[in-house]
Design a protein around this motif. Structure first.
Motif: not given
Length: 206
Positions: A13-18, A60-66
């Protein structure tokens, strides 16, 4: 470290954000480089859509806690660089547009794969809200890819083919002209021989 499926999901998910943040910077340049009005509009429309997709990933990251930031998507970096090379090329406008569509669809296919697998991981992990957000973006990426295909098949590729045919027809005309010239020379040679023969016959009678 990747010790679980959740680790894989969060890193992806972080990769997709980048990837999305890189694309937000690249799309205005692609829109400027495009010459077909429909393609310019497609890039501009997808830019606004991409901005919303980045916001969705933050959720999404907020929901996953990252944290969404801090990772660089190397794959998108390479795809963006490939697009930059096309924009630096010189040539027929429709051919450049066709190449830009190809570059854009490579991006879409990468994102479709990323969002599809992340949505599947989220479903397995029971992260239903995350999965729904990812699938929302997935459908948008699929639609963008379909729109680019329609542009390529209905407009840009036809124009590129027409330019190629024009070049080929020009070459054929040159060949035809050369062939006509050779035929004229062949017709002139027998005529010259006949004239020479008549002159010889007249001299003999004298």
């Amino acid at each position: 470290m990747l010790n679980s499926l959740r680790d894989v999901l969060t890193e992806s998910v972080r990769d997709l954000y980048s990837a999305e943040t890189q694309l937000i910077k690249a799309l205005p340049k692609m829109a400027k480089a495009a010459t077909t009005p429909e393609l310019k509009e497609a890039f501009t429309t997808h830019l606004e859509e991409t901005k919303q997709q980045a916001v969705r990933l933050e959720k999404v990251c907020e929901l996953l806690g990252v944290k969404p930031k801090g990772k660089v998507c190397k794959a998108m970096k390479g795809l963006v660089e490939e697009g930059a090379e096309i924009m630096a090329e010189k040539g027929e406008p429709s051919a450049i547009d066709a190449a830009l569509i190809e570059a854009a669809q490579k991006v879409e296919h990468y994102e479709i794969a990323g969002y599809g697998t992340c949505a599947a991981f989220a479903t397995v992990l029971g992260e239903i809200d995350v999965a729904e957000l990812l699938r929302e973006t997935l459908e948008e990426e699929k639609t963008t890819d379909e729109n680019l295909t329609a542009l390529a098949e209905g407009l840009v590729n036809d124009e590129a083919d027409t330019e190629d045919e024009g070049d080929e027809e020009g070459g054929e005309e040159d060949e035809d002209e050369e062939g006509d010239a050779e035929e004229d020379e062949e017709e002139e040679e027998p005529a010259a021989k006949n004239k020479s023969s008549r002159s010889t016959a007249v001299k003999a009678k004298r």
